[in-house]
Design an enzyme around this catalytic site. Structure first.
Site, PDB file in Angstrom:
ATOM      1  N   HIS A   2      15.325  -2.877  45.387  1.00 37.63           N
ATOM      2  CA  HIS A   2      13.905  -2.705  45.245  1.00 37.63           C
ATOM      3  C   HIS A   2      13.250  -2.378  46.761  1.00 37.63           C
ATOM      4  CE1 HIS A   2       9.535  -3.576  44.618  1.00 37.63           C
ATOM      5  NE2 HIS A   2       9.953  -3.746  43.203  1.00 37.63           N
TER       6      HIS A   2
ATOM      7  N   ASN B 185       9.101  -7.481  36.354  1.00 35.94           N
ATOM      8  CA  ASN B 185       9.758  -7.941  37.555  1.00 35.94           C
ATOM      9  C   ASN B 185       8.534  -8.848  38.172  1.00 35.94           C
ATOM     10  OD1 ASN B 185      10.362  -8.582  40.220  1.00 35.94           O
ATOM     11  ND2 ASN B 185      10.236  -6.431  40.997  1.00 35.94           N
ATOM     12  N   TRP B 186       8.790 -10.111  38.139  1.00 38.62           N
ATOM     13  CA  TRP B 186       7.687 -11.101  38.500  1.00 38.62           C
ATOM     14  C   TRP B 186       7.583 -11.081  40.038  1.00 38.62           C
ATOM     15  CZ3 TRP B 186       8.710 -16.214  35.245  1.00 38.62           C
ATOM     16  CH2 TRP B 186       8.341 -16.008  33.822  1.00 38.62           C
ATOM     17  N   LYS B 187       8.304 -10.564  40.591  1.00 40.26           N
ATOM     18  CA  LYS B 187       8.520 -10.570  42.088  1.00 40.26           C
ATOM     19  C   LYS B 187       8.234 -12.273  42.484  1.00 40.26           C
ATOM     20  CE  LYS B 187       6.885  -6.078  42.251  1.00 40.26           C
ATOM     21  NZ  LYS B 187       5.985  -5.078  43.112  1.00 40.26           N
TER      22      LYS B 187
ATOM     23  N   SER C  75       2.787   0.501  39.227  1.00 38.69           N
ATOM     24  CA  SER C  75       1.516   0.434  38.641  1.00 38.69           C
ATOM     25  C   SER C  75       1.327   0.833  37.050  1.00 38.69           C
ATOM     26  CB  SER C  75       0.384   1.317  39.492  1.00 38.69           C
ATOM     27  OG  SER C  75       0.304   0.702  40.643  1.00 38.69           O
TER      28      SER C  75
ATOM     29  N   GLU D   7      10.946   4.178  41.665  1.00 39.07           N
ATOM     30  CA  GLU D   7       9.743   3.232  42.106  1.00 39.07           C
ATOM     31  C   GLU D   7       9.018   4.106  43.277  1.00 39.07           C
ATOM     32  OE1 GLU D   7       9.711  -0.768  40.011  1.00 39.07           O
ATOM     33  OE2 GLU D   7      10.343  -1.005  42.122  1.00 39.07           O
TER      34      GLU D   7
ATOM     35  N   GLU E  99      10.757  -3.336  48.125  1.00 34.11           N
ATOM     36  CA  GLU E  99      10.391  -4.430  49.110  1.00 34.11           C
ATOM     37  C   GLU E  99      11.634  -5.133  49.862  1.00 34.11           C
ATOM     38  OE1 GLU E  99       8.350  -6.393  45.948  1.00 34.11           O
ATOM     39  OE2 GLU E  99       6.765  -4.887  45.848  1.00 34.11           O
TER      40      GLU E  99
ATOM     41  N   GLY F 111       5.675  -4.599  37.622  1.00 36.33           N
ATOM     42  CA  GLY F 111       5.554  -5.819  38.409  1.00 36.33           C
ATOM     43  C   GLY F 111       4.108  -6.269  37.846  1.00 36.33           C
TER      44      GLY F 111
ATOM     45  N   GLY G   4       2.086  -1.795  43.214  1.00 36.42           N
ATOM     46  CA  GLY G   4       1.031  -2.499  43.316  1.00 36.42           C
ATOM     47  C   GLY G   4      -0.096  -2.036  43.957  1.00 36.42           C
TER      48      GLY G   4
HETATM   49  P1  13P Z   1       3.635  -2.864  40.026  1.00 36.33           P
HETATM   50  O1  13P Z   1       3.912  -2.647  38.402  1.00 36.33           O
HETATM   51  O2  13P Z   1       3.007  -4.122  40.491  1.00 36.33           O
HETATM   52  O3  13P Z   1       3.055  -1.782  41.016  1.00 36.33           O
HETATM   53  O4  13P Z   1       5.038  -3.068  40.458  1.00 36.33           O
HETATM   54  C1  13P Z   1       6.215  -2.203  40.446  1.00 36.33           C
HETATM   55  C2  13P Z   1       7.323  -2.799  40.783  1.00 36.33           C
HETATM   56  O5  13P Z   1       7.732  -2.734  42.219  1.00 36.33           O
HETATM   57  C3  13P Z   1       8.362  -3.188  39.918  1.00 36.33           C
HETATM   58  O6  13P Z   1       9.518  -3.558  40.432  1.00 36.33           O
END
Ligand code: 13P
Length: 251
Positions: free
Chosen positions: A98, A8-10, A213, A169, A100, A234, A175
């Site tokens: 998600h 997930n590149w966000k 993470s 998640e 976020e 991520g 993150g």
């Molecule tokens: P990280 O791997 O950066 O913690 O993010 C996880 C995530 O939100 C994937 O959708």
């Protein structure tokens, strides 16, 4: 079951950075990998991915995904991207719910369920995210929270629920560098599996992936758990070497 390793590149990337990252991934992807690989890229770059996949055959095995999808089929919804549009670009996956988006865009369980419905109606597999905050974990509410989030999607989708991927998640692990231990994650995955079992006879072949993470160092331990069927990655998906190491850990 073949594990799903999804990046997930966000909201990261640029035409030039993506070209470099995808080129490096194409060069390093193992032939006959044990895992299915997917990349959920920002919507403006879906076309770029397809163009690069035409050049790098290794990328053709990578499932293209979006990070969100509209809960509506089409019409006057400025800024939204519909499931049929994602279908036009060959998307196989769309992340829905998600944390976020729940946190910063006010997405409710009902909206997330409607998004999953839209994706399924257009042949796109929703990756349905669930997860508790640190406060909720400390209050002993983890199982209740994730079950409530998943229940909304089960209720709205009926037998089609067997077609979704569930992503656990924990919000406190995203993150932050704090990963759920393999045991903590497995506990929640087992609860989610049991909930799916009550809804569909297909639950044992459904993928429940972990996100938060995940990195080259902890992936193998997480992926070895019986109810962890892949990862949603991520930060580590933005570095080819790290993402390839996670793919390599899925054996
Ligand atoms: P990280 O791997 O950066 O913690 O993010 C996880 C995530 O939100 C994937 O959708």
């Amino acid at each position: 079951m073949v594990a799903l390793i999804a990046g997930n590149w966000k909201m990261n990337g640029s035409l030039s950075a993506n070209e470099a990252l995808l080129g490096a991934l194409a060069a390093g992807l193992p032939g006959g990998a044990a895992a299915e690989v997917a990349l959920c890229v920002p919507a403006p770059y879906l076309a770029q991915f397809r163009a690069l996949a035409a050049q790098h055959t290794a990328l053709q095995a990578v499932g293209l995904g979006a990070q969100d999808v509209s809960a509506h089929a089409g019409g006057a919804y400025t800024g939204e991207v519909s499931a049929s549009m994602l279908g036009d670009f060959g998307c196989r996956y769309a992340i829905v719910g998600h944390s976020e988006r729940r946190q910063y865009h006010g997405e409710t369980d009902a909206v997330v369920a409607a998004k999953a419905q839209q994706a399924l109606a257009h042949g796109i597999t929703p990756i349905v995210c669930v997860g508790e905050t640190l406060e909720q974990r400390e209050a002993g509410q983890t199982f209740d929270v994730v079950k409530r989030q998943l229940a909304a999607v089960i209720h709205a989708n009926g037998p089609c629920i067997s077609e979704v991927v569930v992503a656990y998640e924990p919000v406190w692990a995203i993150g932050t560098g704090k990963t759920a231990s393999a045991e903590q994650a497995q506990q929640v995955h087992a609860v989610l599996r049991a909930q799916l079992q009550a809804a569909t006879a297909q639950a044992s072949r459904m993928r429940i992936v972990y996100g938060g993470s995940m990195n080259a160092g902890n992936a193998a331990g997480l992926l070895a758990q019986p109810d962890i069927n892949g990862g949603l990655i991520g930060g580590a998906s933005l570095k080819a070497a790290d993402f390839l190491a996670i793919i390599g850990a899925a054996r």
